[in-house]
Write an enzyme that holds these catalytic residues in place. Sequence first.
Site, PDB file in Angstrom:
ATOM      1  N   THR A  41       1.168  -1.204  -4.291  1.00  0.00           N
ATOM      2  CA  THR A  41       2.161  -0.116  -4.230  1.00  0.00           C
ATOM      3  C   THR A  41       1.961   0.807  -5.437  1.00  0.00           C
ATOM      4  OG1 THR A  41       3.751  -1.452  -3.015  1.00  0.00           O
ATOM      5  CG2 THR A  41       4.641   0.404  -4.279  1.00  0.00           C
ATOM      6  N   VAL A  42       1.838   2.097  -5.150  1.00  0.00           N
ATOM      7  CA  VAL A  42       1.614   3.093  -6.199  1.00  0.00           C
ATOM      8  C   VAL A  42       2.865   3.971  -6.332  1.00  0.00           C
ATOM      9  CG1 VAL A  42       0.230   5.105  -6.885  1.00  0.00           C
ATOM     10  CG2 VAL A  42      -0.878   3.115  -5.832  1.00  0.00           C
TER      11      VAL A  42
ATOM     12  N   MET B  72       0.795  -1.215   0.000  1.00  0.00           N
ATOM     13  CA  MET B  72       0.000   0.000   0.000  1.00  0.00           C
ATOM     14  C   MET B  72       0.833   1.275   0.000  1.00  0.00           C
ATOM     15  SD  MET B  72      -3.226   0.133   2.414  1.00  0.00           S
ATOM     16  CE  MET B  72      -2.024  -0.009   3.747  1.00  0.00           C
ATOM     17  N   PRO B  73       2.157   1.145  -0.080  1.00  0.00           N
ATOM     18  CA  PRO B  73       2.930   2.404  -0.035  1.00  0.00           C
ATOM     19  C   PRO B  73       2.605   3.275  -1.234  1.00  0.00           C
ATOM     20  CG  PRO B  73       4.368   0.478   0.209  1.00  0.00           C
ATOM     21  CD  PRO B  73       3.024  -0.032  -0.211  1.00  0.00           C
ATOM     22  N   PHE B  74       2.899   4.563  -1.052  1.00  0.00           N
ATOM     23  CA  PHE B  74       2.762   5.530  -2.141  1.00  0.00           C
ATOM     24  C   PHE B  74       4.103   6.236  -2.293  1.00  0.00           C
ATOM     25  CE2 PHE B  74       2.198   9.872  -3.585  1.00  0.00           C
ATOM     26  CZ  PHE B  74       1.517   9.666  -4.766  1.00  0.00           C
TER      27      PHE B  74
END
Lengths: 67, 67, 67, 67, 67, 67
Positions: B40-41, B1-3
């Site tokens: 991850t975006v 889920m990191p950006f």
Amino acid sequence: MPFVNIKITNDGVTSEKKAELIAGVTKLLQQVLGKNPATTVVIIDEVSTDNWGIGGEQVTARRKRGV
Amino acid sequence: MPFVNIKITNDGVTSEKKAELIAGVTKLLQQVLGKNPATTVVIIDEVSTDNWGIGGEQVTARRKRGV
Amino acid sequence: MPFVNIKITNDGVTSEKKAELIAGVTKLLQQVLGKNPATTVVIIDEVSTDNWGIGGEQVTARRKRGV
Amino acid sequence: MPFVNIKITNDGVTSEKKAELIAGVTKLLQQVLGKNPATTVVIIDEVSTDNWGIGGEQVTARRKRGV
Amino acid sequence: MPFVNIKITNDGVTSEKKAELIAGVTKLLQQVLGKNPATTVVIIDEVSTDNWGIGGEQVTARRKRGV
Amino acid sequence: MPFVNIKITNDGVTSEKKAELIAGVTKLLQQVLGKNPATTVVIIDEVSTDNWGIGGEQVTARRKRGV
């Protein structure tokens, strides 16, 4: 080492004006906080007035209304 | 889920290089923190050298001076 | 000169893991784009799971549901 | 006084849709948190699908694969 | 209407210094670009030296080494 | 796949209110642009009123003056 991001509307700001902004912010951080200008980074984002809203309305529309 | 947001100067980076960056950062976050790559975006911003300052000066001007 | 911002949830990531992330991203930008590591800046933001939403829902709630 | 930044892929969103987004987010912040719409700022960034990655892959590539 | 984000390391900057920064940046945007100070927004982020990297290394580590 | 960052002053907003914001923004992006809620990410930043300036002045000072 500070990092500064300045967002302004896309109104044809000249390269000279951008240079003034970059120099000015860098100097301010040196004067107020003693930050090393050599590692101060400034990034200017120019945003279309269609993509900038204030008061729930596009800046494009506000300018048409003379606000 | 990191950006992850990567800002680089606008120097004609190819789509292939961008793909490498996206894959590499996503893999790094998986290896170091166990983050799920699926969510991850990564967003890459390419910034004009007139709009990027370091040392109180535009990158455009620094490059002209050979810095 | 690249600038990288990494946002992750606030899950007690150790200083060592942060150091690994910083080193890894800096090296990646050197390998893929030839960027000078000396002026690559990385900032990690740790965000509360109450303040991070995905799928219209807080991460806090998703974890409670085991998603 | 809230500040909202919305990043979307660059898919030819019309000015009317952008106006709807700006109005909608501003209204939401008023309804949920009682924020004054007059000073709520919204900025929309449109990002090339080459510059947006998810799952370690460019959105451009994902769309080609029909994901 | 400009929006400015200043990121600095978390070194106990006083409220007075922050006020000086906010006033100074707002004035600079008025002088250089004629921007209306009433709608200029400035947000200061203070970042832990563990979460700030330059040269592939945490600022915490650099300071220990006297860099 | 949109990414939304909402910055508000740090005024003790409850987790429930944050959940409402996250749900509301995600729904808005679905309704206006047809974006998939499953991959919409929302991050809320709560900023100290000492670190937020408008009109060249800290929000802390403005509130003391009753503005």
